[in-house]
Write an enzyme that holds these catalytic residues in place. Structure first.
Site: not given
Ligand code: BGP
Length: 461
Positions: A166, A364
């Site tokens: 990302e 993801e």
């Molecule tokens: C994505 C990232 C992850 C993870 C996820 C969830 O953007 O790649 O690292 O953190 O989001 O987001 P959050 O933890 O802010 O809820």
């Protein structure tokens, strides 16, 4: 079986070094921007929990990999921490880090789990940030060296590499919207960071190709489809610009080796183009990927701006659109993000039709839940039927994409175990496995059992 997936489909989950390893200043590791920022401003972090308090993968990786096996995984993504492998940012690798990553990769192999390794998941070494982070061309060189060191050390064991996770997020967080260090708000600097990230990506791809290793290299992008409020030309234009800025600014150079002309024109018109040097275009062209990781959480819904921009205000993406709350949209009641399962299909169709059907996988997708302990059943297991429904519905749309010729090779949930997250710490729980932070106990949630069965049977009804 109603939804059968192709042989070799990758069933797994994703994590990252900074969010799971812990031992953030141990084993020879140097601080990242997160260690630094936490020390400087602990109140920015939920309940003042910083990057040292994780599920301790550095220590518990053998047990965790056994749990991955129980979750039916045939693949797993994590990252190598630059500040652990090369604590000075440049120079010799840290032998303790080499031993750790070697042991982790060996353990995965022993369990028959394919490693997917990312080289940068928001964890800029503080030594590199001190040089200017991605604003500095010296850091691009240093990153390429780190990438090459990783390929040389671990390329015999890793067949799927990703240069970045990302890359838009450090741009947005660090240089536009103030949720990552160095928390400045400046579009031109943001554009430079975005541009340099893609040069760094391309340089790493180039080094990988030069080594001639047997494997694939790609990048992981959070593609957020931009949906217009209506078919009115002004709304369509708003959605198009949001797409150019947040998706195509990375997707086009990664897959096509060049930026969309419309984006370049737009930034030129507003005098926001980053400085280019001779050789940049050829480097970008050399950065074309083999495999795209797609992170998908929620769509972006936009409409034309209802008020004219004040030209004296700082230049921002929102000069070109407003956000739009579509009536009736389905929300995750436990976190406040929209759930739109069809987005996954729309992304895959777009890749099929406009990006040469580049091989991809969902790197993801997941559902963050606040206060998840309240869903414990009598036996203490979290009964996360909402997550099962979420995964299932997304997989059904993915499956439809496959039946229409899309080349999507797998699905990884974010994440395998509840983990520390950038300033949210443990507020949003995403894991297949519950982590009790104090005692460090682990317990598979109901969704983990469901997924293990789907993975072993390669589908579900
Ligand atoms: C994505 C990232 C992850 C993870 C996820 C969830 O953007 O790649 O690292 O953190 O989001 O987001 P959050 O933890 O802010 O809820």
């Amino acid at each position: 079986m109603q939804y059968r997936f192709p042989e070799q489909f990758w069933w797994g989950s994703a994590s990252s070094a900074a969010q799971a390893e812990g031992a953030s200043l141990q084993g020879g590791k140097a601080p990242t921007i997160w260690d630094h920022w936490f020390e400087q401003s602990p109140n920015r972090f939920h309940q003042q929990i910083g990057p040292a308090q994780t599920s301790g993968f550095y220590e518990h990786f053998r047990d965790d990999i056994r749990l991955l096996k129980q979750l039916g995984h045939n693949s797993f993504r994590t990252s190598i921490a630059w500040s652990r492998l090369i604590p000075a940012g440049r120079g010799e690798p840290n032998p303790q880090a080499v031993a750790f990553y070697d042991a982790m990769l060996d353990e995965l192999k022993a369990e028959g789990i394919e490693p997917f390794i990312c080289l940068f998941h928001f964890d800029m070494p503080m030594s590199m940030q001190a040089l200017g982070g991605w604003e500095s061309r010296e850091v691009i060189e240093a990153y390429a060296e780190f990438a090459e060191t990783s390929f040389r050390l671990f390329g015999g064991k890793v067949k799927h590499w990703f240069t970045f996770n990302e890359p838009i997020v450090p741009v947005e967080g660090g240089y536009l919207y103030d949720f990552h260090y160095p928390n400045v708000v400046d579009f031109r600097r943001a554009a430079t960071v975005a541009y340099h990230t893609m040069l760094a990506h391309a340089m790493a791809v180039q080094r990988y190709r030069e080594l001639g290793q047997d494997g694939q290299i790609g990048i992981i992008l959070n593609l957020t489809p931009s949906y217009p409020r209506s078919q009115h030309p002004a709304d369509l234009k708003a959605a198009k610009i949001a797409d150019l800025m947040f998706n195509r600014s990375f997707l086009d150079p990664a897959v096509k080796g060049e930026y969309p002309a419309e984006l370049v024109e737009l930034l030129r018109e507003y005098d926001q183009l980053p400085a280019c040097e001779p050789g940049d275009a050829a480097l970008l062209a050399a950065g074309k990927i083999d495999l795209l990781g797609v992170n998908y959480y929620q769509p972006r819904r936009v409409k034309a701006r209802s008020h004219a921009v004040n030209p004296a205000s700082p230049f921002m993406p929102e000069w070109f659109f407003d956000y739009y709350e579509m009536p009736g949209r389905k929300m995750n009641p436990h976190r406040g993000w929209e759930i739109y399962e069809q987005g996954i299909y729309d992304i895959l169709i777009n890749l099929r039709d406009h990006y040469g059907n580049i091989p991809s996988y969902i790197s993801e997708n997941g559902m963050g839940v606040e206060g998840e302990a309240r869903f414990k059943g009598e036996d203490g297991q979290i009964q996360d039927d909402y997550r099962i429904g979420f995964i299932r519905d997304h997989l059904i749309w993915l499956h439809k994409g496959l039946s229409e010729g899309c080349q999507c090779r797998g699905y990884h949930l974010w994440t395998f175990i509840d983990n520390w997250s950038w300033s949210n710490a443990y507020k949003n729980r995403y894991g297949f496995i519950e982590l009790e932070l104090e005692s460090q106990t682990r317990r598979i949630k109901k969704s983990g059992q469901w997924f293990a069965t789907a993975a072993r049977e390669n589908g579900f009804d």
